[in-house]
Design an enzyme around this catalytic site. Structure first.
Site, PDB file in Angstrom:
ATOM      1  N   HIS A   1       0.844  -1.207   0.000  1.00  0.00           N
ATOM      2  CA  HIS A   1       0.000   0.000   0.000  1.00  0.00           C
ATOM      3  C   HIS A   1       0.874   1.250   0.000  1.00  0.00           C
ATOM      4  CE1 HIS A   1      -3.924   1.991   1.594  1.00  0.00           C
ATOM      5  NE2 HIS A   1      -3.186   2.870   0.946  1.00  0.00           N
TER       6      HIS A   1
ATOM      7  N   ASN B   1      -4.381   6.281  -7.372  1.00  0.00           N
ATOM      8  CA  ASN B   1      -4.904   7.651  -7.298  1.00  0.00           C
ATOM      9  C   ASN B   1      -3.938   8.634  -7.955  1.00  0.00           C
ATOM     10  OD1 ASN B   1      -3.040   7.311  -5.177  1.00  0.00           O
ATOM     11  ND2 ASN B   1      -4.026   8.873  -3.916  1.00  0.00           N
TER      12      ASN B   1
ATOM     13  N   ASP C   1      -8.903   2.725  -4.116  1.00  0.00           N
ATOM     14  CA  ASP C   1      -8.026   3.393  -3.158  1.00  0.00           C
ATOM     15  C   ASP C   1      -8.817   4.267  -2.200  1.00  0.00           C
ATOM     16  OD1 ASP C   1      -5.581   4.163  -1.976  1.00  0.00           O
ATOM     17  OD2 ASP C   1      -5.502   5.944  -3.243  1.00  0.00           O
TER      18      ASP C   1
ATOM     19  N   HIS D   1     -10.221   0.703   0.597  1.00  0.00           N
ATOM     20  CA  HIS D   1     -10.200   1.758   1.614  1.00  0.00           C
ATOM     21  C   HIS D   1     -11.650   1.907   2.051  1.00  0.00           C
ATOM     22  CE1 HIS D   1      -9.243   5.968   3.108  1.00  0.00           C
ATOM     23  NE2 HIS D   1     -10.562   6.032   2.949  1.00  0.00           N
TER      24      HIS D   1
ATOM     25  N   HIS E   1      -5.442  -0.526   5.727  1.00  0.00           N
ATOM     26  CA  HIS E   1      -5.203   0.254   6.952  1.00  0.00           C
ATOM     27  C   HIS E   1      -6.341   0.197   7.985  1.00  0.00           C
ATOM     28  CE1 HIS E   1      -7.514   2.968   4.462  1.00  0.00           C
ATOM     29  NE2 HIS E   1      -6.470   3.458   3.822  1.00  0.00           N
TER      30      HIS E   1
ATOM     31  N   ASN F   1      -5.631   9.359   6.977  1.00  0.00           N
ATOM     32  CA  ASN F   1      -6.936   8.720   6.823  1.00  0.00           C
ATOM     33  C   ASN F   1      -6.749   7.233   6.559  1.00  0.00           C
ATOM     34  OD1 ASN F   1      -9.678   8.460   6.674  1.00  0.00           O
ATOM     35  ND2 ASN F   1      -9.876   9.268   4.603  1.00  0.00           N
TER      36      ASN F   1
ATOM     37  N   ASP G   1       1.209   2.691   3.784  1.00  0.00           N
ATOM     38  CA  ASP G   1       0.345   3.756   3.259  1.00  0.00           C
ATOM     39  C   ASP G   1       1.165   5.032   3.053  1.00  0.00           C
ATOM     40  OD1 ASP G   1      -1.840   5.137   2.313  1.00  0.00           O
ATOM     41  OD2 ASP G   1      -2.812   5.384   4.266  1.00  0.00           O
TER      42      ASP G   1
ATOM     43  N   PHE H   1      -4.861  14.563   3.810  1.00  0.00           N
ATOM     44  CA  PHE H   1      -4.571  13.423   4.672  1.00  0.00           C
ATOM     45  C   PHE H   1      -3.285  12.737   4.214  1.00  0.00           C
ATOM     46  CE2 PHE H   1      -9.255  13.681   4.949  1.00  0.00           C
ATOM     47  CZ  PHE H   1      -9.450  13.605   6.324  1.00  0.00           C
ATOM     48  N   GLY H   2      -2.538  12.175   5.163  1.00  0.00           N
ATOM     49  CA  GLY H   2      -1.441  11.287   4.798  1.00  0.00           C
ATOM     50  C   GLY H   2      -0.096  11.693   5.359  1.00  0.00           C
TER      51      GLY H   2
END
Length: 428
Positions: free
Chosen positions: A59, A93, A151, A178, A231, A277, A304, A322-323
């Site tokens: 991921h 994505n 995703d 997801h 996740h 997220n 992720d 996010f991330g």
């Protein structure tokens, strides 16, 4: 170039860490044993360091094409190599999305030209990831799609998800999800809990994730499809997945390093580098993730890896994307905070990052076996360093772990028998 790694340690087929040498010839693992001698091979004395299979991450976000200001295939895969990863699976994505022959061929050409490690791309479930029209799974599989996912945009339409699972099952492919129920997201930027209440922020409730997983598990059972949950972050999700496994449903799951190491109580302020997220959840959720990993409910660990620019993250916790970036910190974080604290063993950590993801998705990776491609990581378990984002090879410096002192750093990564990355002066 052939290499003979001397005086190392590795995890054998019985799951025990033992002394070994390892010989690499013509890109393959030629021999794993003690006291190997060989002509025409460069000898590298690893001096007691761990010789591990190349790590496998199912991921990751490489951002290219379309998001090269955040990351490129070149920078992302070099960061992966620095983190010890030799096989990574890239989420779709990107812009354009790998949802047709033209886009997947372009992506594969970019990977072939630029990647420092093995990159397996996902194919999108729906065209442009908007959930209204299914992609041509057969064509995407033919072009090398690793599995199918939309995703970060969970497939909201149950009939679409069921149809996708049925088609994937016919191709012996996995559907990866997801999981969020969009009607429950509540425009949240953090977990709905103590932190959101204290700071007056909209929160994402735990049930937003678990209810979507429950729906998909029943659809997967109806389709007889391998369904993989990205996740996992909540206690309820762990319970639902555990029950499904006991019922014999083909479900697997992953958890991230950050969800294993942090919970909402660890967020010091409204810092966008703690925004991911799914969000960091409560203490009970964190404990459930550890329990799920140990009892087999959760199968593997995946980073992720989600790089963003400093400017994007500087917009504040409500507006920032996010991330967090993950390649270069994953192993030392997990070794220091799980293995060194006695929560899991070193052997278990290696399995969660190598053979378990490889076996789950049928990859010839994750084990040091004679005759296999030489994808190898050398790790110094004694080395202690402070996490410094300015040294990251990834374009993304967005990490909540800056300043953390960790042990267990990769010092050399070999991909296909060639050195993809090495720490200067670490092996002399």
């Amino acid at each position: 170039m052939n290499y003979l790694f001397k005086n190392g340690r590795y995890m054998n087929e019985e799951g025990k860490i033992v002394a070994t040498d390892l010989l690499v010839q013509d890109g393959k693992i030629a021999k794993v044993a003690e006291n190997i001698t060989a002509d025409n091979a460069e000898v590298i004395d690893v001096n007691g360091k761990l010789i591990a299979p190349g790590l496998v991450d199912v991921h990751v976000h490489l951002r290219e094409p379309g998001g090269e200001h955040k990351e490129t295939i070149e920078t992302g895969t070099l960061a992966a190599a620095k983190g010890g990863f030799t096989t990574i699976c890239a989420m779709p994505n990107t812009r354009p999305v790998p949802d047709c022959r033209e886009h997947m061929e372009d992506l594969q050409n970019r990977i072939k030209e630029k990647a420092h490690v093995n990159v397996l791309p996902y194919g999108a479930i729906t065209v442009r990831q908007v959930g209204s029209e299914m992609t041509d799974f057969e064509t995407l599989k033919e072009l090398g799609a690793f599995a199918f996912t939309d995703d970060g945009v969970g497939v909201q339409d149950a009939s679409m998800m069921l149809a996708a699972m049925k088609r994937a099952a016919k191709l012996n492919m996995a559907v990866v999800a997801h999981c969020e129920e969009n009607t429950l997201i509540n425009k949240g930027c953090v977990h709905e809990g103590k932190f959101s209440e204290k700071h007056g922020l909209n929160g994402i409730p735990s049930v937003c994730e678990s209810v979507h997983i429950a729906r998909d598990i029943l659809l997967a059972e109806a389709a007889d499809c391998h369904y993989h949950v990205c996740h996992v972050s909540t206690k309820g999700s762990v319970r639902v997945i555990r029950d499904a496994k006991r019922a014999g449903i083909k479900v697997t799951a992953e958890v991230t390093p950050h969800h294993l190491v942090l919970c909402e109580d660890d967020i010091p302020s409204a810092d966008p580098n703690f925004k991911m997220n799914p969000p960091l959840r409560g203490k009970e959720d964190h404990a459930a993730l550890i329990e799920g990993l140990l009892d087999g409910t959760i199968d593997m660990i995946a980073t992720d890896h989600a790089p963003h620019t400093a400017e994007e993250k500087a917009q504040g916790i409500e507006r920032a994307p996010f991330g967090i970036t993950g390649f270069e910190t994953a192993f030392p974080l997990l070794y220091t905070n799980l293995v060194k604290k006695g929560i899991i063993t070193l052997e278990q950590l290696i399995q969660f990052l190598t053979e378990k993801p490889a076996d789950t998705f049928g990859l010839e990776a994750g084990r040091l076996k004679e005759g296999r491609t030489a994808d190898i990581t050398i790790i110094d378990l004694e080395q202690e360093e402070e996490i410094d984002p300015t040294t990251f090879l990834s374009k993304g410096k967005n990490t909540p772990f800056a300043g953390w002192k960790c042990q267990g750093w990769p010092v050399m990564t070999i991909v296909g028998g060639k050195i993809a990355w090495q720490k200067e002066s670490a092996l002399v």
